[in-house]
Design a protein around this motif. Structure first.
Motif, PDB file in Angstrom:
ATOM      1  N   ALA A 101       0.829  -1.206   0.000  1.00 19.87           N
ATOM      2  CA  ALA A 101       0.000   0.000   0.000  1.00 19.87           C
ATOM      3  C   ALA A 101       0.863   1.256   0.000  1.00 19.87           C
ATOM      4  O   ALA A 101       1.983   1.256   0.495  1.00 19.87           O
ATOM      5  CB  ALA A 101      -0.908   0.008   1.228  1.00 19.87           C
ATOM      6  N   GLU A 102       0.298   2.328  -0.567  1.00 22.29           N
ATOM      7  CA  GLU A 102       0.970   3.621  -0.504  1.00 22.29           C
ATOM      8  C   GLU A 102       0.886   4.151   0.916  1.00 22.29           C
ATOM      9  O   GLU A 102      -0.104   3.949   1.600  1.00 22.29           O
ATOM     10  CB  GLU A 102       0.286   4.619  -1.430  1.00 22.29           C
ATOM     11  N   SER A 103       1.916   4.848   1.350  1.00 16.92           N
ATOM     12  CA  SER A 103       1.899   5.460   2.672  1.00 16.92           C
ATOM     13  C   SER A 103       1.580   6.938   2.515  1.00 16.92           C
ATOM     14  O   SER A 103       2.130   7.604   1.654  1.00 16.92           O
ATOM     15  CB  SER A 103       3.255   5.300   3.352  1.00 16.92           C
ATOM     16  N   PHE A 104       0.688   7.419   3.370  1.00 17.36           N
ATOM     17  CA  PHE A 104       0.283   8.816   3.277  1.00 17.36           C
ATOM     18  C   PHE A 104       0.792   9.638   4.456  1.00 17.36           C
ATOM     19  O   PHE A 104       0.597  10.834   4.492  1.00 17.36           O
ATOM     20  CB  PHE A 104      -1.242   8.910   3.179  1.00 17.36           C
ATOM     21  N   SER A 105       1.448   9.000   5.416  1.00 15.30           N
ATOM     22  CA  SER A 105       1.966   9.738   6.552  1.00 15.30           C
ATOM     23  C   SER A 105       3.274   9.085   7.003  1.00 15.30           C
ATOM     24  O   SER A 105       3.528   7.919   6.719  1.00 15.30           O
ATOM     25  CB  SER A 105       0.959   9.729   7.703  1.00 15.30           C
ATOM     26  N   PRO A 106       4.077   9.837   7.749  1.00 17.89           N
ATOM     27  CA  PRO A 106       5.324   9.245   8.273  1.00 17.89           C
ATOM     28  C   PRO A 106       5.049   8.061   9.199  1.00 17.89           C
ATOM     29  O   PRO A 106       5.822   7.101   9.220  1.00 17.89           O
ATOM     30  CB  PRO A 106       5.964  10.405   9.037  1.00 17.89           C
ATOM     31  N   GLU A 107       3.950   8.115   9.959  1.00 23.11           N
ATOM     32  CA  GLU A 107       3.617   7.012  10.863  1.00 23.11           C
ATOM     33  C   GLU A 107       3.317   5.736  10.070  1.00 23.11           C
ATOM     34  O   GLU A 107       3.778   4.652  10.429  1.00 23.11           O
ATOM     35  CB  GLU A 107       2.410   7.369  11.739  1.00 23.11           C
ATOM     36  N   GLU A 108       2.541   5.890   9.004  1.00 22.39           N
ATOM     37  CA  GLU A 108       2.223   4.721   8.172  1.00 22.39           C
ATOM     38  C   GLU A 108       3.493   4.159   7.536  1.00 22.39           C
ATOM     39  O   GLU A 108       3.672   2.949   7.466  1.00 22.39           O
ATOM     40  CB  GLU A 108       1.217   5.094   7.083  1.00 22.39           C
ATOM     41  N   GLU A 109       4.365   5.048   7.072  1.00 21.55           N
ATOM     42  CA  GLU A 109       5.619   4.604   6.462  1.00 21.55           C
ATOM     43  C   GLU A 109       6.478   3.868   7.479  1.00 21.55           C
ATOM     44  O   GLU A 109       7.071   2.840   7.180  1.00 21.55           O
ATOM     45  CB  GLU A 109       6.378   5.795   5.879  1.00 21.55           C
ATOM     46  N   SER A 110       6.514   4.369   8.693  1.00 22.95           N
ATOM     47  CA  SER A 110       7.279   3.728   9.754  1.00 22.95           C
ATOM     48  C   SER A 110       6.714   2.348  10.093  1.00 22.95           C
ATOM     49  O   SER A 110       7.467   1.378  10.255  1.00 22.95           O
ATOM     50  CB  SER A 110       7.269   4.624  10.996  1.00 22.95           C
ATOM     51  N   LEU A 111       5.399   2.249  10.193  1.00 23.01           N
ATOM     52  CA  LEU A 111       4.766   0.955  10.469  1.00 23.01           C
ATOM     53  C   LEU A 111       5.025  -0.037   9.340  1.00 23.01           C
ATOM     54  O   LEU A 111       5.302  -1.214   9.575  1.00 23.01           O
ATOM     55  CB  LEU A 111       3.265   1.135  10.686  1.00 23.01           C
TER      56      LEU A 111
END
Length: 183
Positions: A101-111
Motif C-alpha cells: 500500500a501507498e503510505s500517506f503519513s510518516p507514521e504509516e511509512e514507519s509501520l
C-alpha cells in the motif's frame, strides 16, 4: 436470441457468481463494495473480445477480482491498516496489501517499514525451499505452474511448502498484526 458468447457469459455468472461474491466480500469492508467490485469483474469479462477462449475462467475471474480489490484500496485516501489485511478462506491473515500500500503519513511509512523488517526476519527462519515458494508466489506474483515449470517440482509439493511457510509467518507475525490493529 442471445449469441453463443452471451450464453457463455450468462453461464459463467451463474456458475461463479455466489462464490466470487463471497471471495470478494471476505476482503472488503461492506457488501456494497463487494457488489461494486463484482460488477466490475463481470463488466471486464463482458468486454473481453475472446471471453470464450479463456482456458481457466475461474482463475481468470479470481485474478481480476484480486486486482480490482487492490485497485480499490490504492484509490482510497484514508486507508486504515486493518482495512489492508484480511483473512482468507483458511483464516490466514494476508498482509500483502499492507506491504504494497501507498503510505500517506510518516507514521504509516514507519509501520510499513517495521512490518517489512519483521517479515524478512521471519522469512529467514524458513527453510530455503519454503521461503522461495512463498516469496515467488506472494511477493513476485508468480503462479504455481510457473514455479513448477522452473523447478521441476510437483505443484502440490509447492503448494504444501507455501502452506508451511504461511503457517509459520502467520504465527510469527500475529503479535505484530495485533499491534497494527490496535495502533
Amino acid at each position: 436470441m442471445p449469441t453463443n458468447e452471451s450464453q457463455n457469459i450468462i453461464s459463467t455468472v451463474a456458475d461463479y457468481g455466489k462464490r466470487l461474491f463471497s471471495f470478494i466480500r471476505g476482503r472488503v469492508n461492506t457488501d456494497e463494495d463487494a457488489e461494486d467490485i463484482l460488477q466490475d469483474v463481470w463488466y471486464q469479462l463482458s468486454n473481453q473480445p475472446e471471453a470464450g477462449a479463456i482456458e481457466q475462467i475461474g482463475g481468470w475471474l479470481y485474478r481480476v477480482a484480486r486486482n480490482k480489490i487492490t485497485d480499490r484500496y490504492r484509490k482510497q485516501k484514508d486507508v486504515l491498516i486493518e482495512d489492508l489485511s484480511y483473512e482468507d478462506e483458511d483464516g490466514e491473515i494476508n498482509f500483502r496489501e499492507i506491504l504494497l500500500a501507498e503510505s500517506f503519513s510518516p507514521e504509516e511509512e514507519s509501520l510499513k517499514k517495521l512490518f517489512w523488517d519483521q517479515l524478512f526476519l521471519a522469512l529467514e527462519e524458513l527453510p530455503e525451499n519454503q521461503r522461495y515458494v512463498f516469496v515467488q508466489n506472494e511477493l513476485e506474483d508468480r503462479t504455481f505452474q510457473e514455479l513448477a515449470d522452473e523447478t521441476g517440482e510437483n505443484i502440490k509439493t509447492l503448494i504444501s511448502r507455501k502452506g508451511y511457510a504461511v503457517k509459520h509467518l502467520r504465527s510469527r507475525l500475529q503479535n505484530l498484526y495485533q499491534e497494527f490493529i490496535n495502533y
